[in-house]
Design a protein around this motif. Structure first.
Motif, PDB file in Angstrom:
ATOM      1  N   LEU A  55       1.901 -29.185 -36.479  1.00  0.00           N
ATOM      2  CA  LEU A  55       1.641 -27.720 -35.925  1.00  0.00           C
ATOM      3  C   LEU A  55       2.258 -27.468 -34.581  1.00  0.00           C
ATOM      4  O   LEU A  55       2.229 -28.226 -33.785  1.00  0.00           O
ATOM      5  N   VAL A  56       3.022 -26.567 -34.242  1.00  0.00           N
ATOM      6  CA  VAL A  56       3.804 -26.591 -33.200  1.00  0.00           C
ATOM      7  C   VAL A  56       3.017 -25.248 -32.079  1.00  0.00           C
ATOM      8  O   VAL A  56       3.140 -24.198 -32.815  1.00  0.00           O
ATOM      9  N   GLY A  57       3.041 -25.404 -30.896  1.00  0.00           N
ATOM     10  CA  GLY A  57       2.811 -24.589 -29.984  1.00  0.00           C
ATOM     11  C   GLY A  57       3.947 -24.267 -28.834  1.00  0.00           C
ATOM     12  O   GLY A  57       4.500 -25.401 -28.394  1.00  0.00           O
ATOM     13  N   TYR A  58       4.689 -23.102 -28.643  1.00  0.00           N
ATOM     14  CA  TYR A  58       5.472 -22.819 -27.979  1.00  0.00           C
ATOM     15  C   TYR A  58       4.997 -21.712 -27.031  1.00  0.00           C
ATOM     16  O   TYR A  58       4.282 -20.699 -27.268  1.00  0.00           O
ATOM     17  N   SER A  59       5.905 -21.744 -25.920  1.00  0.00           N
ATOM     18  CA  SER A  59       5.875 -20.526 -25.103  1.00  0.00           C
ATOM     19  C   SER A  59       7.124 -20.355 -24.349  1.00  0.00           C
ATOM     20  O   SER A  59       7.864 -21.175 -24.175  1.00  0.00           O
ATOM     21  N   TRP A  60       7.266 -19.119 -23.803  1.00  0.00           N
ATOM     22  CA  TRP A  60       8.431 -18.719 -23.189  1.00  0.00           C
ATOM     23  C   TRP A  60       8.271 -18.860 -21.305  1.00  0.00           C
ATOM     24  O   TRP A  60       8.950 -18.554 -20.541  1.00  0.00           O
ATOM     25  N   SER A  61       6.879 -19.484 -21.146  1.00  0.00           N
ATOM     26  CA  SER A  61       6.556 -19.473 -19.764  1.00  0.00           C
ATOM     27  C   SER A  61       7.563 -20.298 -18.702  1.00  0.00           C
ATOM     28  O   SER A  61       7.890 -19.522 -17.975  1.00  0.00           O
ATOM     29  N   LYS A  62       8.038 -21.217 -19.407  1.00  0.00           N
ATOM     30  CA  LYS A  62       9.068 -22.315 -18.409  1.00  0.00           C
ATOM     31  C   LYS A  62      10.381 -21.698 -18.912  1.00  0.00           C
ATOM     32  O   LYS A  62      11.354 -21.779 -18.012  1.00  0.00           O
ATOM     33  N   SER A  63      10.618 -21.659 -20.245  1.00  0.00           N
ATOM     34  CA  SER A  63      12.146 -21.451 -20.425  1.00  0.00           C
ATOM     35  C   SER A  63      12.852 -20.064 -20.199  1.00  0.00           C
ATOM     36  O   SER A  63      14.106 -19.686 -19.749  1.00  0.00           O
ATOM     37  N   LEU A  64      11.980 -19.080 -20.140  1.00  0.00           N
ATOM     38  CA  LEU A  64      12.527 -17.748 -19.607  1.00  0.00           C
ATOM     39  C   LEU A  64      11.774 -17.410 -18.130  1.00  0.00           C
ATOM     40  O   LEU A  64      11.898 -16.349 -17.638  1.00  0.00           O
ATOM     41  N   SER A  65      11.003 -18.454 -17.650  1.00  0.00           N
ATOM     42  CA  SER A  65      10.369 -18.193 -16.395  1.00  0.00           C
ATOM     43  C   SER A  65       9.415 -16.966 -16.267  1.00  0.00           C
ATOM     44  O   SER A  65       9.498 -16.068 -15.560  1.00  0.00           O
ATOM     45  N   LEU A  66       8.722 -17.010 -17.230  1.00  0.00           N
ATOM     46  CA  LEU A  66       7.620 -15.861 -17.658  1.00  0.00           C
ATOM     47  C   LEU A  66       6.085 -16.156 -17.622  1.00  0.00           C
ATOM     48  O   LEU A  66       5.362 -15.639 -18.544  1.00  0.00           O
ATOM     49  N   PRO A  67       5.817 -16.922 -16.908  1.00  0.00           N
ATOM     50  CA  PRO A  67       4.553 -17.794 -17.085  1.00  0.00           C
ATOM     51  C   PRO A  67       3.332 -16.611 -16.994  1.00  0.00           C
ATOM     52  O   PRO A  67       2.260 -16.737 -17.790  1.00  0.00           O
ATOM     53  N   GLY A  68       3.593 -15.559 -16.095  1.00  0.00           N
ATOM     54  CA  GLY A  68       2.586 -14.753 -15.908  1.00  0.00           C
ATOM     55  C   GLY A  68       2.462 -13.612 -17.009  1.00  0.00           C
ATOM     56  O   GLY A  68       1.584 -12.794 -17.230  1.00  0.00           O
ATOM     57  N   GLU A  69       3.488 -13.576 -17.951  1.00  0.00           N
ATOM     58  CA  GLU A  69       3.450 -12.685 -18.977  1.00  0.00           C
ATOM     59  C   GLU A  69       3.006 -13.244 -20.354  1.00  0.00           C
ATOM     60  O   GLU A  69       2.297 -12.387 -21.229  1.00  0.00           O
ATOM     61  N   ARG A  70       2.609 -14.443 -20.478  1.00  0.00           N
ATOM     62  CA  ARG A  70       1.505 -14.825 -21.335  1.00  0.00           C
ATOM     63  C   ARG A  70       2.051 -14.534 -22.788  1.00  0.00           C
ATOM     64  O   ARG A  70       1.393 -13.812 -23.619  1.00  0.00           O
ATOM     65  N   ILE A  71       3.088 -15.121 -23.194  1.00  0.00           N
ATOM     66  CA  ILE A  71       3.806 -15.000 -24.508  1.00  0.00           C
ATOM     67  C   ILE A  71       4.231 -16.399 -25.155  1.00  0.00           C
ATOM     68  O   ILE A  71       4.923 -16.974 -24.546  1.00  0.00           O
ATOM     69  N   GLY A  72       4.022 -16.502 -26.366  1.00  0.00           N
ATOM     70  CA  GLY A  72       4.277 -17.752 -26.934  1.00  0.00           C
ATOM     71  C   GLY A  72       4.079 -17.714 -28.594  1.00  0.00           C
ATOM     72  O   GLY A  72       3.941 -16.475 -28.911  1.00  0.00           O
ATOM     73  N   TYR A  73       4.050 -18.825 -29.249  1.00  0.00           N
ATOM     74  CA  TYR A  73       3.992 -18.497 -30.550  1.00  0.00           C
ATOM     75  C   TYR A  73       3.407 -20.029 -31.086  1.00  0.00           C
ATOM     76  O   TYR A  73       3.452 -20.955 -30.418  1.00  0.00           O
ATOM     77  N   VAL A  74       2.681 -20.142 -32.101  1.00  0.00           N
ATOM     78  CA  VAL A  74       2.549 -21.113 -32.963  1.00  0.00           C
ATOM     79  C   VAL A  74       3.153 -21.050 -34.270  1.00  0.00           C
ATOM     80  O   VAL A  74       3.426 -20.126 -34.994  1.00  0.00           O
ATOM     81  N   VAL A  75       3.681 -22.281 -34.798  1.00  0.00           N
ATOM     82  CA  VAL A  75       4.336 -22.613 -36.194  1.00  0.00           C
ATOM     83  C   VAL A  75       3.261 -23.276 -37.041  1.00  0.00           C
ATOM     84  O   VAL A  75       2.908 -24.402 -36.562  1.00  0.00           O
TER      85      VAL A  75
END
Ligand code: PLP
Length: 396
Positions: free
Chosen positions: A238-258
């Motif tokens: 199962l994969v967990g991802y977020s855009w916190s680091k890749s798009l420098s958006l840690p405060g926006e709280r967005i990601g997904y699980v596969v």
């Protein structure tokens, strides 16, 4: 009175957060330019321009009732379909919207998966050193986190240590690649070895062991390092991802699980994870951020600045005599401490250098230096590191 478990947490606190507060205190005393705060993994590279322009466009062009309303607890179907298509392009997979749940960052995704999988007393393994919040996330669902030491020196997963740690209560293994705090990128060979151990254990124990791949640093790699796509190595991933680091958006709280369809009980896991997303109080991932992520799937931050910091810090510190793990990913440098890591952290503080002790990552004898900071601060900090090295009698 508050719950016993939370009382304990208030006592334990967070070493990283405490260090962050200490940075503010020292800055007030000595001036911000004289304090070298390497404690927090907060990206300092701005988001790509497209992120800003898309936020403005989406907010001004999308029907506000639709944009700000509730949607399915798993997220917008069209966003999940676009995430799936992007993964399929990159990893040769065959996912659809039914394999993706939008989450409140990687932290939200991990909590959703752990709530979905764990019964009280179930064991979760993690290769140490690991992101210290894993312990809290597992304890949220009355699971037990057990550290599995990574291979000494390389800090790659150690298959023998993994084999020895598995028991009939082992429900999941968390793996974080690229790794916080070591900056090591686990190779395909290491992942194949982990998969082999887990396959064998599943057969022997007659129950699935899920590999949870925590990947917020996937795009932060240097020198062409490749991050293996774990579901292609091990079916029950199962994969967990977020855009916190890749798009420098840690405060926006967005990601997904596969949740790949090949996993044992995939549909049950998906359905339960959607409920977990709701009842943990997330309800759904932030609506505007979901739309934004779908528009920016091919965007990434320009990591040249991290790379420059990585080289300067690695060279600067090894030059002073410190032993460092050469980082291929994320934005952390993992440094062996000449003495005990807690004492080293205190002695570094006396030079206005703030780092996080390895024991906070279940791996004493090291410190983590987060280099997502200005290059200027790194250059200004080097004389302080040199003084610290001299204090320990290190020299080249
Ligand atoms: N996992 C690891 C290894 C991390 O380093 C972090 C944040 O620093 C997280 C998960 C949580 O990330 P997010 O901000 O996406 O919740």
């Amino acid at each position: 009175m508050i719950s016993g478990k939370m009382l304990q947490m208030t006592k334990n606190g967070s070493a990283i957060r405490a260090m962050f507060e200490e940075g503010a205190r020292l800055a007030a005393l000595y001036g911000r330019e004289n304090v070298f705060d390497f404690s927090l993994g907060n990206p300092n590279i701005p988001s790509p321009e497209r992120v800003r322009s898309e936020i403005i466009r989406i907010a001004s062009e999308t029907d506000p009732m639709e944009l700000h309303g509730y949607m399915s607890n798993s997220g917008y179907p069209q966003v999940r379909a676009r995430v799936a298509a992007s993964l399929n392009r990159r990893f040769g997979t065959d996912y659809g919207e039914g394999n993706i749940i939008m989450t409140v960052g990687a932290a939200g995704g991990l909590n959703v998966l752990l709530k979905t999988l764990l019964d009280p007393g179930d064991e979760v393994l993690a290769f140490a050193p690991y992101f210290l919040e894993y312990g809290n996330y597992v304890s949220n669902f009355d699971g037990v986190l057990k550290a599995v030491p990574a291979a000494p020196g390389s800090f790659q997963p150690d298959q023998e240590a993994l084999r020895a740690a598995i028991t009939p209560r082992t429900k999941a293994v968390i793996i974080n690649n690229p790794n916080n705090p070591t900056g090591v990128v686990y190779t395909g060979e290491s992942i194949r070895a982990v998969a082999g151990v887990l396959e064998e254990a599943q057969r022997r124990l007659g129950a699935p062991i899920y590999l949870i791949s925590d990947e917020p640093y996937r795009e932060l790699v240097y020198d062409g390092a490749e991050v293996p796509w774990l579901p292609n190595y091990y079916r029950n991933t199962l994969v967990g991802y977020s855009w916190s680091k890749s798009l420098s958006l840690p405060g926006e709280r967005i990601g997904y699980v596969v949740i790949p369809s090949e996993c044992d009980d995939a549909q049950l896991i998906f359905d339960a994870a959607v409920i977990a997303n709701r009842i943990l109080g997330f309800v759904n991932a932030p609506s505007l951020q979901q739309r934004l992520a779908a528009e920016c799937l091919e965007e990434s931050t320009d990591i040249a600045a991290y790379d420059k910091n990585r080289r300067a810090l690695y060279e600067g510190l090894t030059d002073c005599g410190f032993e460092c793990v050469y980082p291929s990913g994320a934005f952390y440098l993992w440094v062996k401490t000449p003495g005990e890591d807690g004492e080293f952290t205190d002695r570094a503080k006396a030079h206005n250098i703030l780092v996080v002790p390895g024991r906070s990552f279940a791996c004493p004898g090291y410190v983590r230096i987060a280099y997502c900071v200005s290059h200027d601060m790194i250059m200004r900090s080097l004389p302080a590191f040199r003084s610290l090295a001299e204090e320990y009698g290190l020299k080249k």
